[in-house]
Design a protein around this motif. Sequence first.
Motif, PDB file in Angstrom:
ATOM      1  N   ALA A 123       0.834  -1.200   0.000  1.00  0.00           N
ATOM      2  CA  ALA A 123       0.000   0.000   0.000  1.00  0.00           C
ATOM      3  C   ALA A 123       0.868   1.248   0.000  1.00  0.00           C
ATOM      4  O   ALA A 123       0.400   2.341  -0.313  1.00  0.00           O
ATOM      5  N   SER A 124       2.127   1.091   0.388  1.00  0.00           N
ATOM      6  CA  SER A 124       3.043   2.223   0.407  1.00  0.00           C
ATOM      7  C   SER A 124       3.658   2.366  -0.982  1.00  0.00           C
ATOM      8  O   SER A 124       4.231   1.420  -1.528  1.00  0.00           O
ATOM      9  N   VAL A 125       3.557   3.572  -1.556  1.00  0.00           N
ATOM     10  CA  VAL A 125       3.939   3.756  -2.969  1.00  0.00           C
ATOM     11  C   VAL A 125       5.389   3.350  -3.242  1.00  0.00           C
ATOM     12  O   VAL A 125       5.651   2.578  -4.166  1.00  0.00           O
ATOM     13  N   PRO A 126       6.372   3.829  -2.457  1.00  0.00           N
ATOM     14  CA  PRO A 126       7.760   3.458  -2.780  1.00  0.00           C
ATOM     15  C   PRO A 126       8.002   1.957  -2.683  1.00  0.00           C
ATOM     16  O   PRO A 126       8.729   1.388  -3.523  1.00  0.00           O
ATOM     17  N   VAL A 127       7.427   1.310  -1.674  1.00  0.00           N
ATOM     18  CA  VAL A 127       7.598  -0.141  -1.553  1.00  0.00           C
ATOM     19  C   VAL A 127       6.967  -0.831  -2.756  1.00  0.00           C
ATOM     20  O   VAL A 127       7.524  -1.764  -3.336  1.00  0.00           O
ATOM     21  N   ASP A 128       5.796  -0.325  -3.158  1.00  0.00           N
ATOM     22  CA  ASP A 128       5.105  -0.930  -4.285  1.00  0.00           C
ATOM     23  C   ASP A 128       5.928  -0.803  -5.571  1.00  0.00           C
ATOM     24  O   ASP A 128       5.998  -1.741  -6.367  1.00  0.00           O
ATOM     25  N   TRP A 129       6.573   0.357  -5.748  1.00  0.00           N
ATOM     26  CA  TRP A 129       7.385   0.524  -6.961  1.00  0.00           C
ATOM     27  C   TRP A 129       8.482  -0.526  -7.026  1.00  0.00           C
ATOM     28  O   TRP A 129       8.876  -0.974  -8.092  1.00  0.00           O
ATOM     29  N   GLN A 130       9.001  -0.888  -5.839  1.00  0.00           N
ATOM     30  CA  GLN A 130      10.047  -1.902  -5.803  1.00  0.00           C
ATOM     31  C   GLN A 130       9.473  -3.300  -6.080  1.00  0.00           C
ATOM     32  O   GLN A 130      10.092  -4.121  -6.751  1.00  0.00           O
ATOM     33  N   LEU A 131       8.260  -3.542  -5.561  1.00  0.00           N
ATOM     34  CA  LEU A 131       7.753  -4.922  -5.550  1.00  0.00           C
ATOM     35  C   LEU A 131       6.779  -5.237  -6.683  1.00  0.00           C
ATOM     36  O   LEU A 131       6.513  -6.407  -6.957  1.00  0.00           O
ATOM     37  N   THR A 132       6.258  -4.213  -7.332  1.00  0.00           N
ATOM     38  CA  THR A 132       5.200  -4.473  -8.304  1.00  0.00           C
ATOM     39  C   THR A 132       5.714  -5.365  -9.433  1.00  0.00           C
ATOM     40  O   THR A 132       6.884  -5.297  -9.803  1.00  0.00           O
ATOM     41  N   ASP A 133       4.830  -6.225  -9.928  1.00  0.00           N
ATOM     42  CA  ASP A 133       5.183  -7.163 -10.991  1.00  0.00           C
ATOM     43  C   ASP A 133       6.268  -8.156 -10.610  1.00  0.00           C
ATOM     44  O   ASP A 133       6.895  -8.765 -11.479  1.00  0.00           O
ATOM     45  N   THR A 134       6.519  -8.342  -9.297  1.00  0.00           N
ATOM     46  CA  THR A 134       7.427  -9.419  -8.882  1.00  0.00           C
ATOM     47  C   THR A 134       6.601 -10.518  -8.204  1.00  0.00           C
ATOM     48  O   THR A 134       5.404 -10.349  -7.937  1.00  0.00           O
ATOM     49  N   TYR A 135       7.290 -11.612  -7.881  1.00  0.00           N
ATOM     50  CA  TYR A 135       6.611 -12.721  -7.216  1.00  0.00           C
ATOM     51  C   TYR A 135       6.137 -12.379  -5.814  1.00  0.00           C
ATOM     52  O   TYR A 135       5.332 -13.093  -5.232  1.00  0.00           O
ATOM     53  N   PHE A 136       6.634 -11.253  -5.240  1.00  0.00           N
ATOM     54  CA  PHE A 136       6.140 -10.850  -3.925  1.00  0.00           C
ATOM     55  C   PHE A 136       4.626 -10.647  -3.984  1.00  0.00           C
ATOM     56  O   PHE A 136       3.885 -11.066  -3.090  1.00  0.00           O
ATOM     57  N   VAL A 137       4.165 -10.012  -5.055  1.00  0.00           N
ATOM     58  CA  VAL A 137       2.733  -9.753  -5.201  1.00  0.00           C
ATOM     59  C   VAL A 137       1.974 -11.073  -5.392  1.00  0.00           C
ATOM     60  O   VAL A 137       0.875 -11.253  -4.868  1.00  0.00           O
ATOM     61  N   VAL A 138       2.597 -12.010  -6.109  1.00  0.00           N
ATOM     62  CA  VAL A 138       1.955 -13.319  -6.289  1.00  0.00           C
ATOM     63  C   VAL A 138       1.807 -14.005  -4.933  1.00  0.00           C
ATOM     64  O   VAL A 138       0.756 -14.576  -4.609  1.00  0.00           O
ATOM     65  N   ALA A 139       2.865 -13.924  -4.118  1.00  0.00           N
ATOM     66  CA  ALA A 139       2.790 -14.523  -2.776  1.00  0.00           C
ATOM     67  C   ALA A 139       1.681 -13.854  -1.981  1.00  0.00           C
ATOM     68  O   ALA A 139       0.847 -14.524  -1.360  1.00  0.00           O
ATOM     69  N   HIS A 140       1.647 -12.513  -2.017  1.00  0.00           N
ATOM     70  CA  HIS A 140       0.612 -11.779  -1.279  1.00  0.00           C
ATOM     71  C   HIS A 140      -0.788 -12.220  -1.682  1.00  0.00           C
ATOM     72  O   HIS A 140      -1.617 -12.569  -0.849  1.00  0.00           O
ATOM     73  N   LEU A 141      -1.035 -12.239  -2.975  1.00  0.00           N
ATOM     74  CA  LEU A 141      -2.427 -12.492  -3.373  1.00  0.00           C
ATOM     75  C   LEU A 141      -2.833 -13.950  -3.114  1.00  0.00           C
ATOM     76  O   LEU A 141      -4.000 -14.230  -2.855  1.00  0.00           O
TER      77      LEU A 141
END
Lengths: 646, 203
Positions: A386-404
Amino acid sequence: MRQLDLRTPLVGIDSVDHEARLLRLWETSPGLKGFLTSVDHKQIGIRYIITAFIFLALGGIEALVMRLQLAGPNLSLLTPAQYNQLFSTHGMTMIFLYAAPVLSGFSNYLWPLLLGSRDMAFPRLNALGYWIYLASGLFLYAGFLTGNGPNDGWFNYVPYASRDYNPGLNEDFYALGMVFLGISTTVGAANFVVTAFRTRAPGMSINRLPILVWGTLTASVANLIVVPAVSLAFFLLWMDRQFGTQFFNPAGGGQPLLWQHLFWIFGHPWVYAIVLPAMGMVSDGLPVFCRRPLVGYSLVALSTVATMILGFGVWVHHMFATGLPGLGLSLFSGASIVITLPSAVAVFAWLATIRLGRPVITTAFLFFSSMILLFVIGGVSGFMTASVPVDWQLTDTYFVVAHLHYVLIGINLFPVVGATYFWFPKMTGRMLNERLGRWNFWTMFLGFNLAFLPMHLTGLLGMPRRVYTYNDYAGWHALNLITSIGAFVLAIGVLLFFVNVLKSLRAGAVAGKNPWDAPTLEWAVSSPPPPYNFAVIPTVASRHPLWEEHLDQGGATSSIDRGMLLDEGKETIATSGLDAVPDMVLEMPEDSFAPVLLTLGLAVLFVGLLLKAWLTVGIGGAIAALAMLAWFWPRSELREREPARG
Amino acid sequence: MVEAALSKPENLPVGPTGRDGVGWWGVGTLIVTEAALFGYLLFAYYYTGATAPAGWLLETAPRLKLALPNTILLLLSSLVAWWAEQGILRRRRPQALLGFGMVFLMGAAFVAIQWLEWRSKTYSLGTSSYASLYFVTTGFHIAHVIVGLVILLALFSWTALDFFSPRRRIVVSAGVLYWHFVDIVWLMVFSTYYLTPYLGFGR
């Protein structure tokens, strides 16, 4: 025969004659005719659940094939194009054809029983919702099976979904199939909303509703408002592809980001729509095994609604990396952080319920309580992005896949399997095997965490999602292998669940009315319940009608065995929206061919649209119109018109 | 022994009475979801227009010669629909029949005039995003008007068959409510496409 306009319903107790009369009025006829025409919410609910579990299995197999491909670097089990179709179809299947319909299934089955009613407010609409779900699921899978599955992710961004880059029928199947499925979701949502406000047992005021009802009601209101966004988006995409419109085409003055806005205006509230009812299952089921009422009922109910209201205003957090203005991003970032507060309310309420109760460890309890842990992990990783800078780092990586996956498997699949252990005895009259249940739980729990906990790290190490393979020097090999092994363990766990269901259907211990000594109305009727649910309409005096004796809250008690008989026709009672004071005798429709016929007409119509065969579209439309005319023709049995004069 | 809270209501209406019944709520949910649909269509217009470079509007001053009278015609038809419903309420069947017939003709005239309006445009569906939005949004509305016409035809026939009374008429009230919705939504579409350009939006 003259119809009375007003009636004082007889009050009495159940008897053999009375039950026989009700059975004649409510029972679905046997055989194919009954199958096609039934409007019994219990039959429809079970159909929803079975169909959804079949889609779960299909989506799971797709995932396993992908995990084989990703188990090591540079594998070539799948071509890039096949991989694209597989991950897109996996997402579509799990999110649209499993996660939401399975909850609709449980809610369809349970709502009238929880609410002390004999059916949903619109039984035929209920049947229509199921038939369209089935038909649109087949439509979408027809695309996949003919090599025309979606291949641009379930979110389906333009321009890759546009015709220039994607000339096949893939996206047309997906676009039209989603518009078709949207009809099912919408009519289902309308039915839940009206049922919640109009057909409850007398005395079941709004502060006595089970939390599952709050969850599904909230999700349904949201669906009414947001499903049109995605249906419209897919329709406009289809127009762009087939009729040369310029909605998403920058060369024609179109706006590609419009797709993302419309999709996520729908997509984020939808995430809550597929978890809030499941959270409701935990809020209702967990306390039964803690032998005490849920702590903080009112707060949990209100936070359910608050989550949804905030949930309308967070969609842009899926679009942080699209170059939108900074002020907009900070507002949506703030909303996405604040939304954790109402979610935390539910978590603390569940923890307090366990802490203050005397937990009885059953398989259902294990699934419900472990969901709290998975929810916290998925919630925290969501809070991070939800934090923009963290999201810029993590977006489109497997971190988001793990989250969802923590969110969707953790807050949807785990509660749903727990709910099956909990309510299976009610649905079938038999218990699921507890011993096999432990194996089922621990295999799923360990497999799931083995697969998805390390995946956070895979993402932090920079592995992009949606890519069919990776190089061996990237250092992602070991983590991917662990995830693949975990995925197979999880799949074995789900398989054990299916085995348990099939075995227990025949050989499970016979369940009585109330095997868990649970407090709500569905446990006051036999297992499985008779077609009319309640022989007499119960009157509710507290939130836990079957626990009143040992909770001893003083005041009047609920009346379960004595109540309105309502056996002069296929009838139930309508009550006022907030206080549930009886205000009308409802005449319920008989079984009907109209829903299945309307679905058939719409299916023909959508196939015609896909092939641009306008004659077929016309035929489908004509069938649909005739079915609707038959449906809406005013009938004196339903008191929609005066009886024939003279 | 505590007293059981037994509900023993007296003289309950049986089935839908007047416009009070679950069907009324059902049409309400339909209208909510349809209103949302038009909301997203208009959002698409405003969002695309607001982010487009100057010169996005193909008509900076849309011609009102057909559109304005047509809007007034549709709004008046809502009044006539109300009058027709009053005919059922007051047991004046000829009034109801005349009313539904008139609303049907007014709605059909609206569709015909809208067709002329479409034909008078110098651009077509694929000319630009503005053109696509214009034709698809007004097209969605026309589709809703046509559904409304079918409903009016059914109400006319059912009234002719003498189905309804002031008590048993939920179908009439629901159908008329839908017609009001179709008219109100047009006001939003009309204001967006025909009036906001005069205020400077999208130039």
